[in-house]
Design a protein around this motif. Structure first.
Motif, PDB file in Angstrom:
ATOM      1  N   LEU A 144       0.855  -1.210   0.292  1.00  0.00           N
ATOM      2  CA  LEU A 144       0.324  -0.183   0.311  1.00  0.00           C
ATOM      3  C   LEU A 144       0.874   1.632  -0.139  1.00  0.00           C
ATOM      4  O   LEU A 144       2.260   1.437   0.568  1.00  0.00           O
ATOM      5  N   GLN A 145       0.484   2.349  -0.539  1.00  0.00           N
ATOM      6  CA  GLN A 145       1.064   3.855  -0.437  1.00  0.00           C
ATOM      7  C   GLN A 145       0.184   4.731   1.160  1.00  0.00           C
ATOM      8  O   GLN A 145      -0.743   4.086   1.720  1.00  0.00           O
ATOM      9  N   LYS A 146       1.093   4.924   1.672  1.00  0.00           N
ATOM     10  CA  LYS A 146       0.943   6.007   2.535  1.00  0.00           C
ATOM     11  C   LYS A 146      -0.808   6.163   2.660  1.00  0.00           C
ATOM     12  O   LYS A 146      -1.481   5.872   3.664  1.00  0.00           O
ATOM     13  N   GLU A 147      -1.598   6.949   1.946  1.00  0.00           N
ATOM     14  CA  GLU A 147      -2.816   7.297   2.156  1.00  0.00           C
ATOM     15  C   GLU A 147      -3.782   5.674   2.174  1.00  0.00           C
ATOM     16  O   GLU A 147      -4.941   6.015   2.961  1.00  0.00           O
TER      17      GLU A 147
ATOM     18  N   SER B 263     -24.386  15.350   7.450  1.00  0.00           N
ATOM     19  CA  SER B 263     -24.147  16.149   6.308  1.00  0.00           C
ATOM     20  C   SER B 263     -23.722  15.693   4.999  1.00  0.00           C
ATOM     21  O   SER B 263     -23.592  14.560   4.635  1.00  0.00           O
ATOM     22  N   SER B 264     -24.426  16.156   3.874  1.00  0.00           N
ATOM     23  CA  SER B 264     -24.239  15.621   2.470  1.00  0.00           C
ATOM     24  C   SER B 264     -23.089  15.066   2.340  1.00  0.00           C
ATOM     25  O   SER B 264     -22.809  14.217   2.046  1.00  0.00           O
ATOM     26  N   ALA B 265     -22.238  16.253   2.907  1.00  0.00           N
ATOM     27  CA  ALA B 265     -20.800  16.174   1.822  1.00  0.00           C
ATOM     28  C   ALA B 265     -19.973  14.552   2.974  1.00  0.00           C
ATOM     29  O   ALA B 265     -18.974  13.784   2.543  1.00  0.00           O
ATOM     30  N   GLN B 266     -20.865  15.284   4.220  1.00  0.00           N
ATOM     31  CA  GLN B 266     -19.939  13.487   4.932  1.00  0.00           C
ATOM     32  C   GLN B 266     -20.461  12.239   4.155  1.00  0.00           C
ATOM     33  O   GLN B 266     -19.701  11.301   3.982  1.00  0.00           O
ATOM     34  N   LYS B 267     -21.581  12.042   3.825  1.00  0.00           N
ATOM     35  CA  LYS B 267     -22.022  11.205   3.322  1.00  0.00           C
ATOM     36  C   LYS B 267     -21.681  10.512   1.689  1.00  0.00           C
ATOM     37  O   LYS B 267     -21.459   9.701   2.037  1.00  0.00           O
ATOM     38  N   GLU B 268     -21.234  12.040   1.310  1.00  0.00           N
ATOM     39  CA  GLU B 268     -20.455  11.267   0.177  1.00  0.00           C
ATOM     40  C   GLU B 268     -19.015  10.824   0.784  1.00  0.00           C
ATOM     41  O   GLU B 268     -19.317   9.957   0.081  1.00  0.00           O
ATOM     42  N   MET B 269     -18.358  11.460   1.512  1.00  0.00           N
ATOM     43  CA  MET B 269     -17.201  10.837   2.264  1.00  0.00           C
ATOM     44  C   MET B 269     -17.121   9.064   2.413  1.00  0.00           C
ATOM     45  O   MET B 269     -16.600   8.119   1.649  1.00  0.00           O
ATOM     46  N   ILE B 270     -18.550   8.301   3.032  1.00  0.00           N
ATOM     47  CA  ILE B 270     -18.711   7.509   3.461  1.00  0.00           C
ATOM     48  C   ILE B 270     -18.940   6.557   1.644  1.00  0.00           C
ATOM     49  O   ILE B 270     -18.379   5.186   2.458  1.00  0.00           O
ATOM     50  N   LEU B 271     -19.692   7.109   1.567  1.00  0.00           N
ATOM     51  CA  LEU B 271     -20.073   6.706   0.182  1.00  0.00           C
ATOM     52  C   LEU B 271     -18.817   5.813  -0.509  1.00  0.00           C
ATOM     53  O   LEU B 271     -18.813   5.185  -1.883  1.00  0.00           O
ATOM     54  N   ARG B 272     -17.409   6.141  -0.676  1.00  0.00           N
ATOM     55  CA  ARG B 272     -16.411   5.488  -1.300  1.00  0.00           C
ATOM     56  C   ARG B 272     -16.175   4.334  -0.982  1.00  0.00           C
ATOM     57  O   ARG B 272     -15.464   3.531  -1.323  1.00  0.00           O
ATOM     58  N   LEU B 273     -17.078   3.651   0.649  1.00  0.00           N
ATOM     59  CA  LEU B 273     -16.755   2.390   0.390  1.00  0.00           C
ATOM     60  C   LEU B 273     -17.910   1.261  -0.977  1.00  0.00           C
ATOM     61  O   LEU B 273     -17.073   0.459  -0.587  1.00  0.00           O
ATOM     62  N   LYS B 274     -18.824   2.324  -1.476  1.00  0.00           N
ATOM     63  CA  LYS B 274     -18.939   1.643  -2.236  1.00  0.00           C
ATOM     64  C   LYS B 274     -17.642   1.649  -3.763  1.00  0.00           C
ATOM     65  O   LYS B 274     -18.381   0.643  -4.683  1.00  0.00           O
ATOM     66  N   ASN B 275     -16.624   2.367  -3.899  1.00  0.00           N
ATOM     67  CA  ASN B 275     -16.387   2.637  -5.126  1.00  0.00           C
ATOM     68  C   ASN B 275     -14.766   3.241  -4.879  1.00  0.00           C
ATOM     69  O   ASN B 275     -13.836   4.412  -4.834  1.00  0.00           O
ATOM     70  N   TYR B 276     -13.967   2.378  -3.427  1.00  0.00           N
ATOM     71  CA  TYR B 276     -12.590   2.925  -2.978  1.00  0.00           C
ATOM     72  C   TYR B 276     -11.329   2.802  -3.658  1.00  0.00           C
ATOM     73  O   TYR B 276     -10.864   1.272  -4.320  1.00  0.00           O
ATOM     74  N   GLU B 277     -11.323   4.315  -4.451  1.00  0.00           N
ATOM     75  CA  GLU B 277     -10.431   3.697  -6.398  1.00  0.00           C
ATOM     76  C   GLU B 277      -8.734   4.651  -5.335  1.00  0.00           C
ATOM     77  O   GLU B 277      -8.333   5.483  -4.164  1.00  0.00           O
ATOM     78  N   PHE B 278      -7.951   3.501  -5.263  1.00  0.00           N
ATOM     79  CA  PHE B 278      -6.695   3.905  -4.882  1.00  0.00           C
ATOM     80  C   PHE B 278      -4.960   2.964  -6.207  1.00  0.00           C
ATOM     81  O   PHE B 278      -5.844   2.179  -5.991  1.00  0.00           O
ATOM     82  N   ALA B 279      -4.491   3.400  -5.482  1.00  0.00           N
ATOM     83  CA  ALA B 279      -3.646   2.934  -6.213  1.00  0.00           C
ATOM     84  C   ALA B 279      -1.577   2.205  -5.566  1.00  0.00           C
ATOM     85  O   ALA B 279      -1.724   2.923  -4.676  1.00  0.00           O
ATOM     86  N   PRO B 280      -2.305   0.692  -5.526  1.00  0.00           N
ATOM     87  CA  PRO B 280      -1.274  -0.090  -4.551  1.00  0.00           C
ATOM     88  C   PRO B 280       0.358   0.636  -5.325  1.00  0.00           C
ATOM     89  O   PRO B 280       0.704   0.778  -5.788  1.00  0.00           O
ATOM     90  N   ALA B 281       0.932  -0.144  -3.792  1.00  0.00           N
ATOM     91  CA  ALA B 281       2.305  -0.048  -3.818  1.00  0.00           C
ATOM     92  C   ALA B 281       2.941  -0.631  -5.004  1.00  0.00           C
ATOM     93  O   ALA B 281       3.864   0.036  -5.751  1.00  0.00           O
ATOM     94  N   GLY B 282       2.804  -2.016  -4.940  1.00  0.00           N
ATOM     95  CA  GLY B 282       3.459  -2.710  -5.508  1.00  0.00           C
ATOM     96  C   GLY B 282       3.424  -4.130  -5.427  1.00  0.00           C
ATOM     97  O   GLY B 282       1.853  -3.516  -4.636  1.00  0.00           O
ATOM     98  N   ASN B 283       3.772  -5.497  -5.502  1.00  0.00           N
ATOM     99  CA  ASN B 283       2.831  -6.628  -5.061  1.00  0.00           C
ATOM    100  C   ASN B 283       3.831  -7.203  -3.545  1.00  0.00           C
ATOM    101  O   ASN B 283       5.303  -6.217  -3.523  1.00  0.00           O
ATOM    102  N   PHE B 284       3.680  -8.064  -3.577  1.00  0.00           N
ATOM    103  CA  PHE B 284       4.663  -8.755  -2.142  1.00  0.00           C
ATOM    104  C   PHE B 284       6.046  -9.140  -2.876  1.00  0.00           C
ATOM    105  O   PHE B 284       6.843 -10.272  -2.266  1.00  0.00           O
ATOM    106  N   GLY B 285       6.147  -9.611  -4.263  1.00  0.00           N
ATOM    107  CA  GLY B 285       7.285 -10.386  -4.933  1.00  0.00           C
ATOM    108  C   GLY B 285       7.050 -11.231  -5.157  1.00  0.00           C
ATOM    109  O   GLY B 285       6.735 -12.356  -4.690  1.00  0.00           O
ATOM    110  N   PHE B 286       8.031 -12.111  -5.814  1.00  0.00           N
ATOM    111  CA  PHE B 286       8.106 -13.385  -6.222  1.00  0.00           C
ATOM    112  C   PHE B 286       8.519 -14.649  -5.055  1.00  0.00           C
ATOM    113  O   PHE B 286       7.774 -15.721  -5.572  1.00  0.00           O
TER     114      PHE B 286
END
Ligand SMILES: Cc1cc2nc3c(=O)[nH]c(=O)nc-3n(C[C@H](O)[C@H](O)[C@H](O)COP(=O)(O)OP(=O)(O)OC[C@H]3O[C@@H](n4cnc5c(N)ncnc54)[C@H](O)[C@@H]3O)c2cc1C
Length: 384
Positions: A196-199, A301-324
């Motif tokens: 994973l990346q820091k975020e 609030s609507s903005a807070q609900k938007e943030m929680i809705l990320r659970l349905k669409n959590y997009e991120f870039a992994p850092a890499g993989n655990f290796g060979f």
């Protein structure tokens, strides 16, 4: 002058006594067969597979479960189907059990399959503790090994990929292929956890938690369990996803089949953590990651609900993989465009490639053994 290990010119020499080499050898009855294996024991990966119970095949096998050239893969799979694997096991009194996602495991132990292969290959000549170093052709094949020279009319490379070197994996298959002018598609770890990346470091605090999610990677949508680990994310859905991921983003739906928007819009005094059907620890860390306190739904609030809705669409870039060293398989390998439909090299007559050494890699769930058996079956038919 290299020592000649045997006077015999074998009809067939198989490089590697793993799943594909053993399956092939079991189906060659009349030929003089040499099986050359670097380990002192055969079938080590079979023994380690499926948690010791070997996930031998899958009910749902089709070319779409594999990374590689589908036109090359399909006819080979069509010729030896999951039912053929099951019939082979049944014929030899090995019981299987069907688990979720169409996976067939051996009922008793992976040892049963290795013992069966040993029994079926008894009449063949095994060279154990013998590393193949180089293969060349001059009338017959001259196979240079760590113990001396072996000669054969045909060579089948069944030496697998380069993952899990602790079980004997090596790049000898790629070396042999390259020496005969074959192209190698860059090998990479697959069926492997993602770091994973820091975020996303909040996920590392969830080590041990596992639940069903939907994962979107490239144009694939996969659904199965995700396991959080101290290194990143793993579990069946991530392992299969790693087959299709090389870099860039992927998306997780942590609440598949749940209408989260509807839940969040309820005018309820209940806390988020007591409403969402997710492990409490997960909700706590997720809310922390978006700087939100666990609070009643009605107070969001609507903005807070938007943030929680990320659970349905959590997009991120992994850092890499655990290796060979942790990858169950290697994607990439011997390029299939230079391999005939009968798995013989188009560049060197009587040289064959089977199993994981080829640029064909299956998802998690018994798909790789099915490819191993199907490709070995195709060559067995050719050599019989
Ligand atoms: C931990 C683990 C669990 C797995 N579980 C499953 C599962 O449940 N279901 C599934 O479908 N797939 C599973 N897989 C994947 C599956 O095991 C492989 O895809 C399959 O074994 C590949 O078969 P193969 O014959 O091509 O190669 P291998 O089984 O890797 O055999 C290659 C053989 O060649 C030998 N060799 C290598 N270099 C040399 C050399 N220089 N000289 C002589 N011999 C050499 C190796 O020692 C090895 O015995 C798992 C893999 C791992 C690592």
């Amino acid at each position: 002058m290299i020592l000649q290990l045997s006077e015999t010119v074998f009809d067939v020499a198989i490089v590697g006594a793993g799943a594909s080499g053993l399956f092939l050898a079991s189906h060659l009855k009349r030929q003089k067969v040499a099986i050359i294996e670097a380990n002192s024991r055969v079938g080590l990966k079979i023994l380690a597979s499926g948690g010791g119970k070997c996930n031998v095949t899958n009910k749902n096998v089709s070319a779409s479960n594999y990374l590689g050239d589908k036109d090359f893969i399909k006819p080979i799979l069509d010729e030896f189907k999951p039912n053929d694997t099951l019939a082979f096991l049944k014929k030899h009194n090995i019981d299987v059990e069907l688990r979720k996602h169409g996976q067939f495991f051996l009922k008793n132990s992976a040892k049963d399959l290795v013992e069966l292969f040993k029994k079926l290959t008894k009449k063949h000549k095994f060279f154990l503790d013998t590393k193949v170093l180089h293969v060349e052709h001059g009338g017959v094949f001259r196979i240079e090994t760590s113990k001396g020279l072996i000669r054969a009319k045909r060579v089948v490379v069944a030496s697998g990929g380069i993952s899990f070197a602790s079980l004997g994996a090596s790049d000898i298959g790629y070396k042999i292929a390259t020496d005969f002018s074959h192209t190698i598609i860059t090998p990479n770890p697959a069926l492997v956890g993602l770091s994973l990346q820091k975020e996303q470091f909040w996920m590392k605090k969830l080590s041990g938690i596992s639940f069903n999610v939907k994962l979107k990677v490239a144009d694939k949508i996969l659904e199965n369990d995700l396991l959080f680990t101290h290194r990143g994310i793993s579990g069946p859905v991530v392992l299969s996803g790693s087959l299709y991921w090389s870099k860039g983003k992927l998306t997780i739906d942590f609440l598949p089949h749940i209408n989260l928007e509807e839940i969040l819009n309820k005018d309820s005094k209940k806390l988020i953590s007591s409403t969402l059907p997710l492990p409490k620890r997960f909700i706590k860390e997720f809310l922390g990651s978006i700087s939100l306190k666990d609070s009643p739904l009605s107070s969001l609030s609507s903005a807070q609900k938007e943030m929680i809705l990320r659970l349905k669409n959590y997009e991120f870039a992994p850092a890499g993989n655990f290796g060979f060293s942790k990858a169950e398989v290697t994607k990439g390998g011997v390029c299939c465009t230079q391999i005939g439909a009968n798995l013989e090299s188009k560049l060197q007559k009587n040289l064959f490639f089977i199993g994981e050494v080829l640029d064909v890699t299956g998802e998690l769930g018994g798909y790789n053994f099915q490819w191993v058996f199907a490709s070995a079956n195709r060559v067995a038919r050719e050599l019989r």
